[in-house]
Write an enzyme that holds these catalytic residues in place. Structure first.
Site, PDB file in Angstrom:
ATOM      1  N   ASP A 194       0.616  -1.031   0.332  1.00 21.19           N
ATOM      2  CA  ASP A 194       0.083  -0.381   0.015  1.00 21.19           C
ATOM      3  C   ASP A 194       0.868   1.348  -0.576  1.00 21.19           C
ATOM      4  O   ASP A 194       2.263   1.265  -0.045  1.00 21.19           O
ATOM      5  CB  ASP A 194      -0.962  -0.074   1.071  1.00 21.19           C
ATOM      6  CG  ASP A 194      -0.560   0.301   2.483  1.00 21.19           C
ATOM      7  OD1 ASP A 194       0.683   0.649   2.846  1.00 21.19           O
ATOM      8  OD2 ASP A 194      -1.328  -0.068   3.436  1.00 21.19           O
TER       9      ASP A 194
ATOM     10  N   LYS B   6      -4.331   3.400  -1.520  1.00 24.52           N
ATOM     11  CA  LYS B   6      -5.081   4.150  -0.820  1.00 24.52           C
ATOM     12  C   LYS B   6      -4.695   5.735  -0.560  1.00 24.52           C
ATOM     13  O   LYS B   6      -4.328   5.850   0.608  1.00 24.52           O
ATOM     14  CB  LYS B   6      -6.532   3.917   0.045  1.00 24.52           C
ATOM     15  CG  LYS B   6      -6.757   1.919  -1.190  1.00 24.52           C
ATOM     16  CD  LYS B   6      -8.040   1.737   0.235  1.00 24.52           C
ATOM     17  CE  LYS B   6      -8.592   0.514  -0.034  1.00 24.52           C
ATOM     18  NZ  LYS B   6      -9.362   0.242   0.997  1.00 24.52           N
TER      19      LYS B   6
END
Length: 160
Positions: free
Chosen positions: A82, A104
């Site tokens: 991530d 994200k």
């Protein structure tokens, strides 16, 4: 080291600061009052507010000081990572490792959570060792628990 805030007061009053001017000293404080990497992250999470950024900073400092087990990253056949994952850790992956970014940001998602869950499942059927590398606070706001439950519901062995 003298810091200009009180931990208990901070825990009650912390609010997100768009410029993150106070986040770095607060993250350092979380590290200084903790005994290991996991404790540093737990302390950062307990403060609340922008704990994702706070834990990413505190976790990076704790990682540099305490170290983390790099064995799984070095042996991974597929590494799903991530936005807050340390670039230094990604460099440890072997040349044949498939690297998949699923980061994200606020309203900017490369992939929805349901798709990340399914990707992890698909890759676990394709490769002997899949590593989900997360930064920040992976089991409170980072949805690590949700990912682990999804995989265990599909009979995939998960280690944390």
């Amino acid at each position: 080291m003298k810091l200009d805030f009180d931990y208990e007061k901070l825990r009650k009053e912390y609010k997100f600061n768009e410029l993150c001017q106070t986040t770095v000293p607060q993250a350092l404080y979380c590290f200084l009052i903790s005994e290991n990497f996991e404790d540093t992250i737990r302390t950062g999470i307990s403060i609340g507010g922008d704990s994702d950024t706070l834990c990413a900073i505190a976790g990076s400092v704790a990682e540099a000081y305490y170290g983390i087990d790099e064995k799984y990253i070095k042996e991974a056949d597929c590494l799903v990572y991530d936005r807050l994952s340390s670039p230094k850790l990604l460099e440890l992956a072997k040349d044949t490792c498939e690297l998949i970014y699923v980061g994200k940001e606020n309203h900017k998602h490369v992939m929805k959570q349901e798709s990340i869950n399914e990707l992890l499942f698909q890759k676990s059927n394709e490769y002997p060792l899949v590593v989900r590398l997360k930064g920040g606070d992976p089991y409170v706001f980072g949805r690590g628990g949700e990912e682990a439950l999804y995989l265990t519901d599909k009979n995939v062995r998960v280690e944390v």
